[in-house]
Design a protein around this motif. Sequence first.
Motif, mmCIF file in Angstrom:
data_model
loop_
_atom_site.group_PDB
_atom_site.id
_atom_site.type_symbol
_atom_site.label_atom_id
_atom_site.label_comp_id
_atom_site.label_asym_id
_atom_site.label_seq_id
_atom_site.Cartn_x
_atom_site.Cartn_y
_atom_site.Cartn_z
ATOM 1 N N GLU A 1 0.811 -1.207 0.000
ATOM 2 C CA GLU A 1 0.000 0.000 0.000
ATOM 3 C C GLU A 1 0.856 1.273 0.000
ATOM 4 O OE1 GLU A 1 -2.841 1.114 -0.413
ATOM 5 O OE2 GLU A 1 -2.606 3.076 0.480
ATOM 6 N N PRO A 2 1.897 1.386 0.875
ATOM 7 C CA PRO A 2 2.599 2.675 0.945
ATOM 8 C C PRO A 2 3.111 3.133 -0.403
ATOM 9 C CG PRO A 2 3.385 1.195 2.634
ATOM 10 C CD PRO A 2 2.401 0.426 1.810
ATOM 11 N N PRO B 1 2.216 7.082 -1.322
ATOM 12 C CA PRO B 1 3.081 8.267 -1.366
ATOM 13 C C PRO B 1 3.042 9.014 -2.681
ATOM 14 C CG PRO B 1 4.288 6.364 -0.586
ATOM 15 C CD PRO B 1 2.957 5.875 -1.041
ATOM 16 N N SER C 1 1.590 12.287 -2.378
ATOM 17 C CA SER C 1 2.273 13.037 -1.329
ATOM 18 C C SER C 1 3.675 13.403 -1.776
ATOM 19 C CB SER C 1 2.350 12.206 -0.080
ATOM 20 O OG SER C 1 3.144 11.073 -0.334
ATOM 21 N N TYR D 1 0.753 -6.718 4.673
ATOM 22 C CA TYR D 1 2.211 -6.608 4.598
ATOM 23 C C TYR D 1 2.783 -6.357 5.984
ATOM 24 C CZ TYR D 1 1.178 -1.601 4.645
ATOM 25 O OH TYR D 1 0.709 -0.357 4.968
ATOM 26 N N PHE E 1 5.891 -4.398 7.997
ATOM 27 C CA PHE E 1 6.816 -3.283 7.826
ATOM 28 C C PHE E 1 7.318 -2.882 9.198
ATOM 29 C CE2 PHE E 1 7.416 1.410 7.205
ATOM 30 C CZ PHE E 1 8.498 1.314 6.347
ATOM 31 N N GLU F 1 5.704 -4.457 12.109
ATOM 32 C CA GLU F 1 4.272 -4.295 12.351
ATOM 33 C C GLU F 1 3.494 -4.886 11.183
ATOM 34 O OE1 GLU F 1 3.576 -0.153 12.973
ATOM 35 O OE2 GLU F 1 5.032 -0.039 14.594
ATOM 36 N N VAL G 1 -5.999 9.369 7.716
ATOM 37 C CA VAL G 1 -4.923 10.039 6.974
ATOM 38 C C VAL G 1 -5.531 10.576 5.690
ATOM 39 C CG1 VAL G 1 -2.638 9.795 5.971
ATOM 40 C CG2 VAL G 1 -3.297 8.337 7.866
ATOM 41 N N ASP G 2 -5.151 11.786 5.338
ATOM 42 C CA ASP G 2 -5.694 12.422 4.142
ATOM 43 C C ASP G 2 -4.681 12.314 3.010
ATOM 44 O OD1 ASP G 2 -6.870 13.982 2.273
ATOM 45 O OD2 ASP G 2 -6.555 15.885 3.301
ATOM 46 N N TRP G 3 -5.030 11.575 1.961
ATOM 47 C CA TRP G 3 -4.191 11.560 0.741
ATOM 48 C C TRP G 3 -4.932 12.401 -0.276
ATOM 49 C CZ3 TRP G 3 0.421 9.697 1.668
ATOM 50 C CH2 TRP G 3 0.574 8.742 2.678
ATOM 51 N N LEU H 1 -7.073 4.242 9.886
ATOM 52 C CA LEU H 1 -6.156 3.266 10.475
ATOM 53 C C LEU H 1 -6.690 2.836 11.834
ATOM 54 C CD1 LEU H 1 -2.725 5.035 9.871
ATOM 55 C CD2 LEU H 1 -3.830 3.370 8.423
ATOM 56 N N ARG I 1 -2.504 -3.833 12.585
ATOM 57 C CA ARG I 1 -3.073 -2.581 12.088
ATOM 58 C C ARG I 1 -4.021 -2.892 10.942
ATOM 59 N NH1 ARG I 1 1.186 -0.200 10.771
ATOM 60 N NH2 ARG I 1 1.541 1.301 12.414
ATOM 61 N N LYS J 1 -6.296 -1.184 7.845
ATOM 62 C CA LYS J 1 -6.275 0.037 7.049
ATOM 63 C C LYS J 1 -7.444 -0.032 6.074
ATOM 64 C CE LYS J 1 -2.717 2.002 4.172
ATOM 65 N NZ LYS J 1 -1.263 2.001 4.063
#
Lengths: 387, 254
Positions: free
Chosen positions: B23-24, B28, B31, B100, B102, B105, B137-139, B149, B163, B165
Amino acid sequence: MTEPTPGTVAQFPPLAGPPLLGLHEMELNFGPQHPSTHGVLRLVLQVDGERIVSARPDVGYLHRGTEKLFETETFPMVIPHTDRMDYVAASTNNHAYCLVVEKLLGVEVPKRAQYIRVLLDEMQRISSHVLWLATAAIDLGAITPFFYTFRDREVILDLFEEYCGARLTLNCMRIGGLPVDLTPGWLEKVRAFTEPFEKCIDEYEDLLTENRIWKERTVGIAVLDEKRCIEWGVTGPVLRAAGKAWDIRRALPYECYPELDFDIPVGKNADTYDRYLVRVAEIRQSRRIVLQCLDWLEKNPGTEIRGKVPRVIKPPAGEAYACVEAPKGELGFHLVASGGNKPYRLHVRPPSFINLQALPEMAQGHLVGDLVAVIGTIDIVLGEVDR
Amino acid sequence: MTDEKPTPPEIPAPEPTLAKAVEPAAAPAPSAAAPSPEPATTAPKPAAEGAAPAAPAAAAKPAAPAAPPKPAGPKPTDASGKPLIADLAAAVPGAVLEAYEFVGETTAKIAPEHLVAACRYLKDKEGFTYLVDQTAVDWKDRQPRFDVLLLLHSFSRGQERLRLKVAVAEACPTVTGVWETANWMEREAFDMYGVRFDGHPDLRRILTWDGFQGHPLRKDFPIEGIDTGAAIYPDRFPEGGGPGPKDTNRKVVS
């Protein structure tokens, strides 16, 4: 010791839906300028005579948009902002934030820095618990403990001042370690305070533990059992007073805590009196940890206070969460990094905010006069509730 | 200046390596584009902050050798094979979109429509009785815009944490029916981001006041805030208040 009186809560079941004022009920504003609210907490009470039917906390009077500010500052610049959340326990705030960035960066903190961090944290825990003891006792009309506890807290604040220059907003940690090394002779001063401190704790206990008025005001007040604590996410001394020996220093150990020898004090009755006992026992345990840190630091002199940290701190993109056992409970930082030099999103999991949520349940059925005991027992700092 | 050089190679790096599962990498992208104009002006500052004792001129040189450790950052790895994730996927079909690991976590991406069922399963069957944290979180430029989250803790599974998401546009199912503590956490996320938690028993603002306009932690909310008069006299102030969208002084955090 008198038995807690069960059943008072059952008489006043929670109201379903929007509260409707009955014939005998009255709405009462408590705060935000009431001294026993420890800041600016407002409670809207529904009372039937002197009994609390329901309490609704209204928070946010101290909201400063800290989390928005975090997003505009680079990673090292965030640290002083964390001081201003739980301003009576700044070092644990610094610590939790540094841990989450270190986790993402993969930085290892030198052993010596770890011990100094733990030493600062535990001194901070003593000063925070001692402040709680003073204010909670004053709320219930006992002013003497205040003089004893502030006498000792003053020494701790002086020691902090000598180490980092500040007494409350310490800003005493950096990503990867510490800002400065210890001043010469500081460890001896800490030892000179800590060793006889056991007697000071006995003095507090002499004043309160078997004090009949103190027990009348605290035994059986604000009971919240283990199951309800977990349901509400309540952590820290409140959870331990309910009998659950859960402490992040042991459950999810960080820094050098696995090498230190200390116990997790627990209570039985989950009431205000047991929370008092747990906090006093935690002061004793913190003193033990401080002494062990002093021993280690004296045996291992050195100058290493910082790990290998890149000059520009740019953690890789991704999420991380790190937490410490703050004096009030689990303090966590939830960091979402996007690969830049500023946190994309940094959320704080403040123990005060989450613990305060259980207040209506704790207060229900009690007298208005006991409400100050209920607020005191949670140990909230509004700077952390509202951020 | 030292800040500028690594930026281009670093941003694309995660995308090819993380390939499909992660996902990350997807997140990003918007961002990464946003912060890049900012460092140009602010870069010298962090460099000086990080290296307070060193002279700024000298600081620029040693930074270059410090570059090698950079690629060795932690990388997410696929965690869908973990027993917990596999059990969850089997118990609530379609719930786990990907998983996943990371920096130690585990994160599971959950489909919004299955969130409550997944939480119910995790709490009742897997012992995740403690909801540690819930936030959003705002993307800004992504569709759907927000990530919610949730961080769960289990006392019975050896202090394990997980966690969850959830990517949502503006509406997210509430988990207050599963953990009561989600009440204030969701109110905070609603207040700060405007994410509506459908089915929440008391979805009011919590940190800002009733009548406040806008959601302060959204990336398009101006950092200097809005004129509070907007809340009290909505007829005299434009919606959103403060500097209007055409105002050149308006700064947007990204």
